[in-house]
Design a protein around this motif. Structure first.
Motif, mmCIF file in Angstrom:
data_model
loop_
_atom_site.group_PDB
_atom_site.id
_atom_site.type_symbol
_atom_site.label_atom_id
_atom_site.label_comp_id
_atom_site.label_asym_id
_atom_site.label_seq_id
_atom_site.Cartn_x
_atom_site.Cartn_y
_atom_site.Cartn_z
ATOM 1 N N VAL A 169 0.864 -1.179 0.000
ATOM 2 C CA VAL A 169 0.000 0.000 0.000
ATOM 3 C C VAL A 169 0.898 1.226 0.000
ATOM 4 O O VAL A 169 1.968 1.220 0.622
ATOM 5 C CB VAL A 169 -0.951 0.046 1.220
ATOM 6 N N HIS A 176 -0.664 2.936 -7.800
ATOM 7 C CA HIS A 176 -1.803 2.047 -7.564
ATOM 8 C C HIS A 176 -2.096 1.192 -8.802
ATOM 9 O O HIS A 176 -1.993 1.655 -9.945
ATOM 10 C CB HIS A 176 -3.038 2.868 -7.192
ATOM 11 N N GLY A 187 -3.482 -0.009 -3.088
ATOM 12 C CA GLY A 187 -4.147 1.215 -2.662
ATOM 13 C C GLY A 187 -3.287 2.023 -1.723
ATOM 14 O O GLY A 187 -2.062 1.833 -1.648
ATOM 15 N N GLU A 190 -5.046 4.253 3.716
ATOM 16 C CA GLU A 190 -6.409 4.139 4.243
ATOM 17 C C GLU A 190 -7.031 2.781 3.924
ATOM 18 O O GLU A 190 -8.092 2.422 4.463
ATOM 19 C CB GLU A 190 -7.292 5.263 3.679
ATOM 20 N N ASP A 191 -6.368 2.011 3.040
ATOM 21 C CA ASP A 191 -6.880 0.696 2.645
ATOM 22 C C ASP A 191 -6.235 -0.444 3.426
ATOM 23 O O ASP A 191 -6.420 -1.619 3.086
ATOM 24 C CB ASP A 191 -6.644 0.467 1.149
ATOM 25 N N ALA A 194 -8.751 -3.019 4.975
ATOM 26 C CA ALA A 194 -9.364 -3.864 3.949
ATOM 27 C C ALA A 194 -8.352 -4.840 3.367
ATOM 28 O O ALA A 194 -8.678 -6.010 3.102
ATOM 29 C CB ALA A 194 -9.950 -2.989 2.840
ATOM 30 N N ALA A 195 -7.113 -4.394 3.180
ATOM 31 C CA ALA A 195 -6.076 -5.258 2.610
ATOM 32 C C ALA A 195 -5.783 -6.446 3.519
ATOM 33 O O ALA A 195 -5.609 -7.577 3.050
ATOM 34 C CB ALA A 195 -4.800 -4.454 2.365
#
Length: 619
Positions: A169, A176, A187, A190-191, A194-195
Motif C-alpha cells: 500500500v 496504484h 491502494g 487508508e486501505d 481492507a487489505a
C-alpha cells in the motif's frame, strides 16, 4: 579450489556457447554449410579470445550469479559488444572485409545465450534449490518506494525468510494497480484494514524511512484496527552501518508514536561547556540522572561525580559507564550521600569543585508525596537548597535543576514542592555568581514509576490496564531526549531562566494504553481497560508554562525560555524552617498556597559584571 572449478566450468560453457553462436549465425546469414574458411576461423578465434579478455577486464567470472541483476546484465552487454567490435576490427585488418550481418546476428545470439544461462541458473536456484519455510507469514508492505522495494526483493529472494510479501500500500496514486516484483500495489494507507482482510495478512511492515513521527501515528492507528502484527524498517543509520540487514525489522515502539521529532543538540556549545571539566550529577542512579551521565560522558569531561542515595543504582551506572566508555580516559567518582545532609553537600562540593552541577535528585511520585508532604519538603526543597548553596559557595559555574510540568499551576504536593524549589533556585541566581537555571519537561517514557512500566506490568499479568480518567492527557518525551534537553539548556544558560521543550501535542493516557496493548501483541478485548478515578493532586492536563511566563519565540530549535519573576523567598525559608510543626493537612495547604501565589512582574536582568559583587544566599 571451488572457485577454480567454477571458473573452469564457466569458461568451457561460454566457449561452447560462442562457438554455437558463430555456427548458428553463419547458417542464418548464408543458409548453407560453405562458411568454413579462413574468415570463419579468424572470426571464431577473435570472438572467443576477446570475450575472455573483456571478461577478465570486467570480472565477469567473479560474479555470484545467484544474485544477478541489471548490473551483471550490463557487464555481459559490455563484454559481448566489445568482443564483437574487436572481431570486426580484426576482420578488416586481416582480410580487408567485415561481415556486418554475421556479427550482428552473433552479437544477439551471444547475449541471449550467455545472459540466459546466468539468469536461468539464478531462477532455478531461487525456485527449486533454496529451502522454503513451511509456514511463511503473508506480509503487507506499507510504502512502495525504494525501501519497500528492497524489502520485497529481499523477502522474495530469501526463501528461508518466514515472511512472504503479498501486497503493497502506498499513498502515491501513480503506483496504484501496478505490480512491483510481482507484488501488487493495491491502494493507499487508508486501505490497510481492507487489505489485511482481503489478503489474509499476518504481518505488516512499515517501510518508509522518510516518514516523520507525526505521520507514523495515523498509519499505526490503521494497522491497530487489524489483528496483524506491525513492524517497522530499522533505522537508516543502522542499515548503513551494517548493524542490521534490510529484512531485520524491529517492533514499533511507544516513542515512535510521540508525534514529534526529537531535539538535535548543539554539540559544539555543549562540548565547550563540558569537555575537560569536572561535572557533578545528583540523583545519578535514577532514570533521568543516569541518562544524563551517559550523555555527559560522550563529551569527555575530566571527572564525572556520581552522587546518589541508593548504593546499588550508583554502582550500576558506574560499572556501565566504565565498561561502555573505557577508552574516554574519564575519572568516575561515586558519592553515596543524601542531599538533605547540608554539611555533606558542602564537603563534596569543596572537595571536587565541579564546574557544572546537574541536580536530578528528587521525590517525584504524586500519590506518595500527597501522603508524605514533609518528605517532599525535605527532599525537593531543603535538599535543593543544600545543593544550590554548596554549589554557590564553592564556585560552580552553572547549576541546572530538573523540574516538572507539574510545577505549573500545581494542584499536588509534589508539583508544589518542585515549584517552590524553582523559586529557591531563581532566588539563588539573583544573589550568586553561579548561573542557576531550571529545566521543565513532561512525563518521561520508561522512567521509574512512570505510567509505561506500570502498563507493561499490568499487560504481562493479563490486565486490566488501569487509567484514572478517559480524558486525561499528558506531554511525553523519551529519557534520552529529556537528558539532551538538560545538557542543551545548560549550554544556553545565562542565569535565572526556565527552559521548556516544545513537546508537540499532549497524548491521551487512554490512547497510550491502547497503543501499548497493541504493541504487546494483544487486543483491547483480551486485556481490558478500567477507569479508577483521579487521584488526589492529579490534573486532567498539564502545562509547561504559566500565562505570565510565556515567551513566544524559541531560544533554540524546539526549546522555549520562560520569563522569570520575583519570588517571596522569606516565606519559603520560613516554611522550610518550620515544616515539622505543621500537620500533614496543614502542610499540604501551605505548600499549595505558596506555590500558587501570583508572582510580581519580571525581575531585571543582572549584568554579568555585577555578579562579582554578589554573595551567596544565607539560610
Amino acid at each position: 579450489m571451488a572457485y577454480r572449478s567454477r571458473v573452469s566450468l564457466l569458461v568451457v560453457i561460454d566457449t561452447i556457447l560462442i562457438a554455437a553462436a558463430i555456427i548458428a549465425g553463419s547458417l542464418l546469414v548464408s543458409m548453407s554449410f560453405s562458411f568454413f574458411n579462413v574468415l570463419f576461423l579468424v572470426t571464431g578465434v577473435m570472438l572467443i579470445s576477446c570475450h575472455f579478455l573483456f571478461s577478465y577486464r570486467y570480472n565477469l567470472y567473479k560474479k555470484a550469479w545467484e544474485y544477478a541483476s541489471t548490473g551483471e546484465l550490463m557487464i555481459i552487454l559490455k563484454t559481448v559488444s566489445l568482443s564483437v567490435l574487436a572481431t570486426a576490427a580484426a576482420q578488416f585488418l586481416l582480410v580487408q572485409t567485415v561481415q556486418f550481418r554475421l556479427l550482428v546476428v552473433v552479437w544477439l545470439l551471444q547475449l541471449f545465450a550467455i545472459g540466459g544461462t546466468r539468469f536461468t541458473w539464478r531462477m532455478f536456484r531461487d525456485h527449486y534449490l533454496a529451502p522454503v519455510q513451511p509456514h511463511q507469514k503473508r506480509t503487507l508492505i506499507v510504502g512502495a518506494g525504494s525501501a519497500g522495494t528492497m524489502i520485497a526483493r529481499q523477502l522474495v529472494k530469501n526463501r528461508q525468510s518466514d515472511m512472504m510479501p503479498v501486497a503493497f500500500v502506498d499513498d502515491n496514486e501513480r503506483l496504484h494497480h501496478l505490480d512491483i516484483l510481482g507484488v501488487p500495489v493495491i491502494g493507499g494507507t487508508e486501505d490497510i484494514t481492507a487489505a489485511v482482510k482481503d489478503f489474509n495478512i499476518d504481518n505488516i511492515v512499515i517501510a518508509i524511512p522518510s516518514l516523520k513521527k507525526h505521520e507514523l501515528n495515523p498509519i499505526f492507528k490503521e494497522c491497530g484496527k487489524t489483528s496483524a502484527k506491525t513492524q517497522i524498517l530499522p533505522l537508516i543509520e543502522d542499515l548503513v552501518s551494517g548493524k542490521v540487514s534490510i529484512n531485520q525489522f524491529r517492533e514499533v515502539k511507544v516513542e515512535d508514536l510521540l508525534g514529534r521529532e526529537q531535539v538535535e543538540l548543539d554539540i559544539e556549545g555543549i562540548s565547550k561547556q563540558l569537555s575537560g571539566r569536572v561535572v557533578l550529577v545528583t540523583g545519578a542512579g535514577g532514570s533521568i540522572g543516569s541518562e544524563i551521565c551517559r550523555q555527559i560522558t560522550r563529551f569527555k569531561p575530566q571527572k564525572l561525580v556520581l552522587l546518589g542515595h541508593g548504593e546499588n543504582s550508583i554502582y550500576s551506572i558506574e560499572m556501565e559507564l566504565k565498561a561502555k566508555f573505557r577508552h574516554h580516559n574519564i575519572q568516575y567518582v561515586t558519592e553515596i550521600a543524601d542531599i538533605q545532609d547540608e554539611e555533606k553537600m558542602q564537603q563534596i562540593m569543596n572537595f571536587h569543585k565541579p564546574c557544572v552541577v546537574y541536580h536530578a535528585a528528587a521525590h517525584k511520585h504524586v500519590p506518595l508525596m500527597e501522603r508524605n508532604p514533609e518528605e517532599a519538603v525535605k527532599n525537593n526543597m531543603i535538599g535543593t537548597r543544600n545543593v544550590a548553596l554548596a554549589a554557590s559557595n564553592h564556585g560552580v559555574t552553572t547549576f541546572v535543576m530538573i523540574s516538572s510540568d507539574k510545577a505549573v499551576n500545581p494542584t499536588s504536593v509534589m508539583g508544589s514542592s518542585k515549584r517552590l524549589a524553582e523559586m529557591i533556585v531563581q532566588a539563588m541566581d539573583q544573589r550568586s555568581r553561579t548561573s542557576f537555571i531550571t529545566v521543565r519537561f513532561g512525563n518521561v517514557l520508561g522512567s521509574r514509576g512512570s505510567v509505561i512500566p506500570l502498563f507493561k506490568h499490568q499487560i504481562q499479568n493479563g490486565g486490566p490496564v488501569t487509567v484514572t480518567h478517559p480524558d486525561m492527557v499528558r506531554y511525553f518525551m523519551t529519557i534520552p531526549e529529556a537528558s539532551r534537553l538538560v545538557l542543551q539548556a545548560g549550554s544556553l544558560a545565562r542565569g535565572g531562566e526556565t527552559f521548556v521543550l516544545d513537546m508537540g501535542e499532549p497524548v491521551k493516557i487512554v490512547d497510550l494504553a491502547k497503543n501499548l496493548i497493541k504493541l504487546s501483541g494483544y487486543s483491547e478485548e483480551e486485556v481490558g481497560i478500567t477507569y479508577t478515578g483521579m487521584r488526589p493532586g492529579e490534573k486532567l492536563f498539564e502545562e509547561l508554562l504559566n500565562d505570565h511566563e510565556v515567551h513566544d519565540e524559541q531560544i533554540y530549535p524546539k526549546i522555549y525560555i520562560g520569563k522569570t519573576a520575583d519570588v517571596l523567598i522569606s516565606e519559603i525559608e520560613t516554611l522550610m524552617a518550620n515544616y515539622d510543626t505543621y500537620s500533614k493537612q496543614e502542610l499540604r495547604e501551605e505548600l499549595l498556597y505558596l506555590a500558587n501565589l501570583k508572582p510580581q512582574p519580571g525581575k531585571q536582568e543582572v549584568p554579568a559584571e555585577k555578579r562579582e559583587e554578589m554573595v551567596p544566599m544565607e539560610v
